[in-house]
Scaffold this motif. Structure first.
Motif, PDB file in Angstrom:
ATOM      1  N   ALA A 144       0.834  -1.204   0.000  1.00  0.00           N
ATOM      2  CA  ALA A 144       0.000   0.000   0.000  1.00  0.00           C
ATOM      3  C   ALA A 144       0.866   1.249   0.000  1.00  0.00           C
ATOM      4  O   ALA A 144       0.565   2.234  -0.684  1.00  0.00           O
ATOM      5  CB  ALA A 144      -0.925  -0.015   1.206  1.00  0.00           C
ATOM      6  N   SER A 145       1.958   1.184   0.751  1.00  0.00           N
ATOM      7  CA  SER A 145       2.849   2.335   0.882  1.00  0.00           C
ATOM      8  C   SER A 145       3.418   2.743  -0.488  1.00  0.00           C
ATOM      9  O   SER A 145       3.720   3.909  -0.714  1.00  0.00           O
ATOM     10  CB  SER A 145       3.959   1.989   1.867  1.00  0.00           C
ATOM     11  OG  SER A 145       4.970   2.929   1.834  1.00  0.00           O
ATOM     12  N   HIS A 146       3.549   1.770  -1.415  1.00  0.00           N
ATOM     13  CA  HIS A 146       4.071   2.074  -2.746  1.00  0.00           C
ATOM     14  C   HIS A 146       3.206   3.055  -3.522  1.00  0.00           C
ATOM     15  O   HIS A 146       3.649   3.618  -4.512  1.00  0.00           O
ATOM     16  CB  HIS A 146       4.221   0.776  -3.570  1.00  0.00           C
ATOM     17  CG  HIS A 146       5.571   0.168  -3.433  1.00  0.00           C
ATOM     18  ND1 HIS A 146       5.966  -0.520  -2.314  1.00  0.00           N
ATOM     19  CD2 HIS A 146       6.641   0.179  -4.275  1.00  0.00           C
ATOM     20  CE1 HIS A 146       7.205  -0.918  -2.468  1.00  0.00           C
ATOM     21  NE2 HIS A 146       7.644  -0.518  -3.646  1.00  0.00           N
ATOM     22  N   HIS A 147       1.962   3.221  -3.102  1.00  0.00           N
ATOM     23  CA  HIS A 147       1.074   4.138  -3.820  1.00  0.00           C
ATOM     24  C   HIS A 147       1.255   5.586  -3.363  1.00  0.00           C
ATOM     25  O   HIS A 147       0.604   6.481  -3.902  1.00  0.00           O
ATOM     26  CB  HIS A 147      -0.391   3.714  -3.641  1.00  0.00           C
ATOM     27  CG  HIS A 147      -0.728   2.499  -4.434  1.00  0.00           C
ATOM     28  ND1 HIS A 147      -1.271   2.555  -5.692  1.00  0.00           N
ATOM     29  CD2 HIS A 147      -0.566   1.179  -4.160  1.00  0.00           C
ATOM     30  CE1 HIS A 147      -1.440   1.341  -6.169  1.00  0.00           C
ATOM     31  NE2 HIS A 147      -1.034   0.486  -5.250  1.00  0.00           N
ATOM     32  N   LEU A 148       2.099   5.815  -2.352  1.00  0.00           N
ATOM     33  CA  LEU A 148       2.333   7.197  -1.914  1.00  0.00           C
ATOM     34  C   LEU A 148       3.518   7.766  -2.673  1.00  0.00           C
ATOM     35  O   LEU A 148       4.449   7.043  -3.041  1.00  0.00           O
ATOM     36  CB  LEU A 148       2.611   7.250  -0.412  1.00  0.00           C
ATOM     37  CG  LEU A 148       1.529   6.685   0.515  1.00  0.00           C
ATOM     38  CD1 LEU A 148       1.906   6.949   1.954  1.00  0.00           C
ATOM     39  CD2 LEU A 148       0.173   7.284   0.200  1.00  0.00           C
ATOM     40  N   THR A 204       1.182  -2.907  -6.980  1.00  0.00           N
ATOM     41  CA  THR A 204       2.008  -2.454  -8.099  1.00  0.00           C
ATOM     42  C   THR A 204       3.483  -2.770  -7.911  1.00  0.00           C
ATOM     43  O   THR A 204       4.315  -2.333  -8.701  1.00  0.00           O
ATOM     44  CB  THR A 204       1.874  -0.929  -8.271  1.00  0.00           C
ATOM     45  OG1 THR A 204       2.165  -0.307  -7.020  1.00  0.00           O
ATOM     46  CG2 THR A 204       0.463  -0.561  -8.718  1.00  0.00           C
ATOM     47  N   ARG A 205       3.805  -3.477  -6.858  1.00  0.00           N
ATOM     48  CA  ARG A 205       5.220  -3.777  -6.629  1.00  0.00           C
ATOM     49  C   ARG A 205       5.694  -4.794  -7.667  1.00  0.00           C
ATOM     50  O   ARG A 205       4.916  -5.627  -8.133  1.00  0.00           O
ATOM     51  CB  ARG A 205       5.443  -4.343  -5.236  1.00  0.00           C
ATOM     52  CG  ARG A 205       5.192  -3.341  -4.126  1.00  0.00           C
ATOM     53  CD  ARG A 205       5.283  -4.006  -2.785  1.00  0.00           C
ATOM     54  NE  ARG A 205       4.336  -5.115  -2.691  1.00  0.00           N
ATOM     55  CZ  ARG A 205       4.401  -6.064  -1.757  1.00  0.00           C
ATOM     56  NH1 ARG A 205       5.353  -6.046  -0.881  1.00  0.00           N
ATOM     57  NH2 ARG A 205       3.503  -7.035  -1.735  1.00  0.00           N
ATOM     58  N   GLU A 206       6.990  -4.706  -8.024  1.00  0.00           N
ATOM     59  CA  GLU A 206       7.543  -5.674  -8.974  1.00  0.00           C
ATOM     60  C   GLU A 206       8.298  -6.747  -8.218  1.00  0.00           C
ATOM     61  O   GLU A 206       8.881  -6.486  -7.165  1.00  0.00           O
ATOM     62  CB  GLU A 206       8.482  -4.958  -9.946  1.00  0.00           C
ATOM     63  CG  GLU A 206       7.691  -4.147 -10.963  1.00  0.00           C
ATOM     64  CD  GLU A 206       8.569  -3.122 -11.665  1.00  0.00           C
ATOM     65  OE1 GLU A 206       9.804  -3.236 -11.557  1.00  0.00           O
ATOM     66  OE2 GLU A 206       7.998  -2.203 -12.284  1.00  0.00           O
ATOM     67  N   GLY A 207       8.299  -7.946  -8.780  1.00  0.00           N
ATOM     68  CA  GLY A 207       9.115  -9.027  -8.231  1.00  0.00           C
ATOM     69  C   GLY A 207       8.607  -9.584  -6.924  1.00  0.00           C
ATOM     70  O   GLY A 207       9.381 -10.077  -6.112  1.00  0.00           O
ATOM     71  N   VAL A 208       7.305  -9.505  -6.639  1.00  0.00           N
ATOM     72  CA  VAL A 208       6.782 -10.157  -5.438  1.00  0.00           C
ATOM     73  C   VAL A 208       6.056 -11.433  -5.848  1.00  0.00           C
ATOM     74  O   VAL A 208       5.466 -11.522  -6.927  1.00  0.00           O
ATOM     75  CB  VAL A 208       5.823  -9.249  -4.633  1.00  0.00           C
ATOM     76  CG1 VAL A 208       6.589  -8.165  -3.941  1.00  0.00           C
ATOM     77  CG2 VAL A 208       4.740  -8.676  -5.520  1.00  0.00           C
ATOM     78  N   HIS A 209       6.100 -12.438  -4.980  1.00  0.00           N
ATOM     79  CA  HIS A 209       5.537 -13.746  -5.325  1.00  0.00           C
ATOM     80  C   HIS A 209       4.016 -13.705  -5.308  1.00  0.00           C
ATOM     81  O   HIS A 209       3.364 -14.182  -6.229  1.00  0.00           O
ATOM     82  CB  HIS A 209       6.041 -14.806  -4.338  1.00  0.00           C
ATOM     83  CG  HIS A 209       7.511 -14.972  -4.416  1.00  0.00           C
ATOM     84  ND1 HIS A 209       8.151 -15.395  -5.560  1.00  0.00           N
ATOM     85  CD2 HIS A 209       8.484 -14.746  -3.502  1.00  0.00           C
ATOM     86  CE1 HIS A 209       9.446 -15.435  -5.347  1.00  0.00           C
ATOM     87  NE2 HIS A 209       9.673 -15.034  -4.096  1.00  0.00           N
ATOM     88  N   ARG A 224      10.001   0.443   1.375  1.00  0.00           N
ATOM     89  CA  ARG A 224      10.213   0.803  -0.038  1.00  0.00           C
ATOM     90  C   ARG A 224      11.639   0.433  -0.420  1.00  0.00           C
ATOM     91  O   ARG A 224      12.568   0.584   0.350  1.00  0.00           O
ATOM     92  CB  ARG A 224      10.020   2.319  -0.225  1.00  0.00           C
ATOM     93  CG  ARG A 224       8.689   2.831   0.203  1.00  0.00           C
ATOM     94  CD  ARG A 224       7.624   2.538  -0.810  1.00  0.00           C
ATOM     95  NE  ARG A 224       7.740   3.411  -1.964  1.00  0.00           N
ATOM     96  CZ  ARG A 224       6.946   4.479  -2.170  1.00  0.00           C
ATOM     97  NH1 ARG A 224       6.032   4.806  -1.292  1.00  0.00           N
ATOM     98  NH2 ARG A 224       7.099   5.216  -3.248  1.00  0.00           N
ATOM     99  N   HIS A 225      11.827  -0.069  -1.640  1.00  0.00           N
ATOM    100  CA  HIS A 225      13.193  -0.436  -2.033  1.00  0.00           C
ATOM    101  C   HIS A 225      13.594   0.295  -3.299  1.00  0.00           C
ATOM    102  O   HIS A 225      12.783   0.525  -4.164  1.00  0.00           O
ATOM    103  CB  HIS A 225      13.306  -1.940  -2.263  1.00  0.00           C
ATOM    104  CG  HIS A 225      12.901  -2.706  -1.031  1.00  0.00           C
ATOM    105  ND1 HIS A 225      13.627  -2.717   0.114  1.00  0.00           N
ATOM    106  CD2 HIS A 225      11.806  -3.442  -0.785  1.00  0.00           C
ATOM    107  CE1 HIS A 225      13.000  -3.451   1.017  1.00  0.00           C
ATOM    108  NE2 HIS A 225      11.883  -3.894   0.498  1.00  0.00           N
TER     109      HIS A 225
END
Lengths: 550, 225
Positions: free
Chosen positions: B61-65, B140-145, B224-225
């Motif tokens: 969720a944090s990726h949307h900020l 929307t994160r990339e590379g998550v299972h 976040r990475h």
């Protein structure tokens, strides 16, 4: 010694310094604000009592015949909400704290007089909302507002009442903040911390709890409101929320809130015992420290309300142990009040009857609290009448006895009139007997398993319930009498002297009723609070040189 | 208020000295801030608990900020703390014009913060991230299972809007206070001898900044990475 005494006879006082309604509603005099609070809160107390009376009448018979279950749920909720939030929590600090703290420390007023008046208005806005929700049909969540019932399922007026409690909480914070600043910054010359009356110490400890606890319940109510109105489901399990978190946050305030109710009453108790026995409070410093210890430990024990929620047994054990620790400072106080009687010159005026009742009832209320703090017993009697009886012994037995005792002790100071000694003693005895008859049977009922919050019960419990209702009737008469003789005393009562009890304390060294600024000149304090050898605490130095000496 | 000589005095009659008055007012605001810490504390408690229970969903969720907008807003608020300090500095030296200027600058920066915040809220609204019947969430994160549970991610937004909303409300109150101070400063109410409201309001403003200093990493940066 050439120092002048504080008291000079004067015809003007805070009561006849302005008569119009504006002079009351816009006053910033802490003594007048105390009276405003006394009037409104007494009214709220009688409203809450009517609910209690209806509950007791319903429980006279095993069948639910007077009211339906829905109505019964609303009755006990409204009884709890009114009594806890509109009477027990605010009253002693807002009435006696307001009236006495500036006088006892030798100040003209509280540090923020306008904030003080503001608190009364804020409090009444909160109270108005609570009563609005009641007249719209009430609410049925219990005074504890547990989610998800309060946030999702209850179709009653939860929101209005919750906003009312939220707002009333700010009045509490305003009062607590005012007391802390006043006690820290406005003490008269010579009024050191360990010369302060124990009443002031008790309010200091109470104010700390108010400041640290009240905001937490405020934000918790806000979260419930956000869930009800905006669908921000912070406690909603559908979104990974945890209803138990609500209970943690609620009790983080609401357990310390018990100490907001009892600490000020304990402060009154110390004054009553000293004043009525004409004796220094035994172990003065121990009582000071005990007040602060109760305030601190009170924040570490909330989990004892949650033994049956699935809280881990290890957490339960620790909470249980910490709960036992609170008994230590409480016992220190009880022993010290009792020891103060020894070699005191006891006079059995009405305040002393209340002080004695306080000690007895607090011992029962306190020790049953230790029983409930024990994991095993609590799981057995959780949510039964045993719990109901226990907290009424503490809240009524301590807070109400303190309030009534204080009212009888300082009434001559507040109004300048004496009330009827005979009827006040009769009323005190009726209250003591009626109270025990009401609530002692409830210990037995609870032990036998009668659950709280039900409007009907099996027949075998009727005898004890009838006893309890009979006691409530006696209690009711006991509370109506003071309303009559206090009002009577305002018109016909004998004029009170400055010090009718022969007690020692700054408040007894000024006229009854006091002048608007309390003292003609700032007093200098030369003795500790209960110096019955010297017979007084303050002087007005007559020369500069003397002022330097003290 | 006037004293016996007719000159204006700012010493309220129930205090014995200016020193006692200033000390009382200062202690008062510090105690008020203690209650504020406890007030926000309830929400921080809820955040801590739920973040530790649902670390994956919260990170998603944090990726949307927007880290960019969050960083700009952090800079704006730290800047406003500086302008407040300058206002206090000016008041202590009795510099009228400079006091008015720095109070005004604080208001401008506060409004800038709220403007950016409103922009972020509007963006969330268009993305359907405002909790309600129209809430939709995509990981929307990339590379998550495995994609995060939208319901658990929604809790993040309950807390995001709850915490930043409460913070914004404090900002709005603060701006109202500073507007009042500025009007009074223009009228010349604050003197070298008496200007208690300026540092008192300043302490409140610093506190509101400090809340954001905690909110920013908790909501925008962790995970976040």
């Amino acid at each position: 010694m050439s120092s002048a005494a504080l008291h000079t006879q004067s015809d003007t006082n805070y009561l006849n310094d302005g008569f119009g309604i504006r002079s009351w509603l816009l006053t910033t005099d802490h003594k007048r604000i105390a009276i405003l609070y006394l009037i409104t809160n007494t009214l709220f107390f009688f409203m809450g009592s009517v609910m209690a009376a209806l509950i007791r009448i319903e429980l006279l018979t095993p069948e639910g015949d007077l009211v339906q279950p829905d109505m019964y749920n609303r009755l006990f909720t409204m009884h709890g909400v009114i009594m806890v939030f509109l009477f027990l929590i605010p009253t002693i600090p807002a009435v006696f704290g307001n009236f006495l703290i500036p006088i006892m420390i030798g100040a003209k007023d509280l540090a923020f007089p306008r904030l003080n008046l503001g608190s009364w208005y804020v409090f009444n806005v909160g109270a108005a909302l609570i009563f609005y929700s009641i007249f719209k049909g009430g609410l049925d969540t219990g005074w504890t507002f547990y989610v998800p019932f309060s946030s999702t399922y209850s179709a009653t007026n939860v929101m209005t009442a919750a906003v009312g409690i939220f707002i009333a909480g700010f009045a509490s914070i305003m009062t607590g903040l005012n007391f802390l600043v006043t006690i820290h910054r406005m003490r008269a010359p010579g009024m050191t911390w360990f010369r302060m009356p124990l009443f002031v110490w008790a309010h200091y400890a109470t104010s700390i709890i108010i400041l640290l606890g009240t905001p937490v319940v405020a934000v918790t109510i806000l979260m419930v409101g956000a869930e009800r109105v905006l669908h921000l489901g912070i406690f909603d399990p559908a979104y990974g929320g945890d209803p138990i978190l609500f209970q943690h946050l609620f009790w983080f305030y609401s357990h310390p809130a018990v100490y907001i109710m009892v600490l000020p009453a304990m402060g009154i108790q110390s004054e009553l015992v000293a004043g009525m026995c004409r004796n220094r409070v035994f172990g003065y410093r121990a009582v000071c420290y005990a007040s602060v210890a109760i305030a601190v430990l009170g924040f570490l024990v909330w989990g004892h309300h949650m033994y049956t929620t699935g809280q881990s047994p290890y957490a339960g054990t620790i909470f249980s142990f910490l709960t036992m620790l609170v008994a230590v400072p409480s016992a220190v106080k009880t022993f010290n009040w009792t020891a103060t009687l020894y070699r005191g010159s006891i006079s059995w005026e009405t305040p002393m009857i209340y002080a004695a009742a306080f000690i007895g009832l607090f011992i029962i209320g306190g020790t049953t609290g230790v029983m409930l703090g024990t994991l095993g017993i609590d799981v057995h009697v959780h949510d039964t009448y045993f719990v109901v009886a226990h907290f009424h012994y503490v809240m009524v037995g301590v807070t109400m006895m303190g309030f009534m005792g204080g009212l009888h002790y300082w009434w001559p100071k507040i109004t300048g009139r004496m009330y009827d000694a005979f009827w006040s003693k009769i009323s005190a005895l009726l209250i003591f007997v009626g109270f025990n008859l009401t609530f002692f049977p409830q210990f037995l009922l609870g032990y036998m398993g009668m659950p709280r919050r039900y409007h009907a019960y099996p027949e075998q419990w009727q005898t004890l319930n009838v006893l309890s209702t009979a006691g409530a009737s006696v209690l009711g008469i006991g509370f109506v009498l003071p309303a009559i003789y206090f009002l009577w005393s305002l018109k016909k009562g004998k004029k009170a002297e400055a010090n009718p009890w022969g007690a020692v304390g700054l408040e007894w060294e000024i006229s009854s009723p006091p002048i608007s600024h309390n003292f003609e000149e700032t007093p200098v304090v030369i003795n500790e609070a209960y110096d019955y050898q010297a017979g007084h605490v303050g002087v007005i130095p007559s020369t500069e040189k003397e002022a330097d000496l003290v | 208020m006037s004293d016996s000589t007719g000159a204006t005095t700012r010493l309220a009659h129930w205090y014995r000295s200016y020193e006692e008055q200033t000390e009382s007012v200062t202690l008062g605001i510090w105690l008020f801030l203690v209650t504020e810490v406890m007030f926000f504390g309830g929400l921080f408690m809820a955040y801590t608990l739920y973040r530790s229970l649902n670390p994956e969903a919260f990170a998603a969720a944090s990726h949307h900020l927007s880290i960019f907008l969050g960083t700009v807003n952090t800079a704006v608020l730290i800047g406003s703390s500086f302008t407040v300090v300058m206002a206090v500095w000016s008041a202590e030296r009795g510099k009228q014009k400079s006091l008015v200027f720095w109070l005004g600058a604080t208001i401008v920066l506060g409004l800038a913060f709220l403007g950016i915040k409103a922009n972020e809220y509007a963006h969330k609204w268009h993305e359907g991230l405002v909790p309600g019947p129209d809430f939709v969430f995509h990981d929307t994160r990339e590379g998550v299972h495995a994609a995060a549970d939208p319901n658990r991610a929604r809790m993040f937004f309950h807390l995001y809007f709850g915490m930043t909303g409460l913070h914004a409300l404090h900002m709005i109150i603060g701006i109202g206070v500073f507007l009042t101070l500025m009007v009074n400063a223009i009228r010349g109410k604050y003197t070298r001898q008496w200007h208690d409201p300026i540092p008192v309001a300043g302490l409140y403003w610093h506190f509101v900044d400090l809340v954001w200093i905690f909110l920013f990493p908790l909501l925008y940066l962790i995970g976040r990475h």
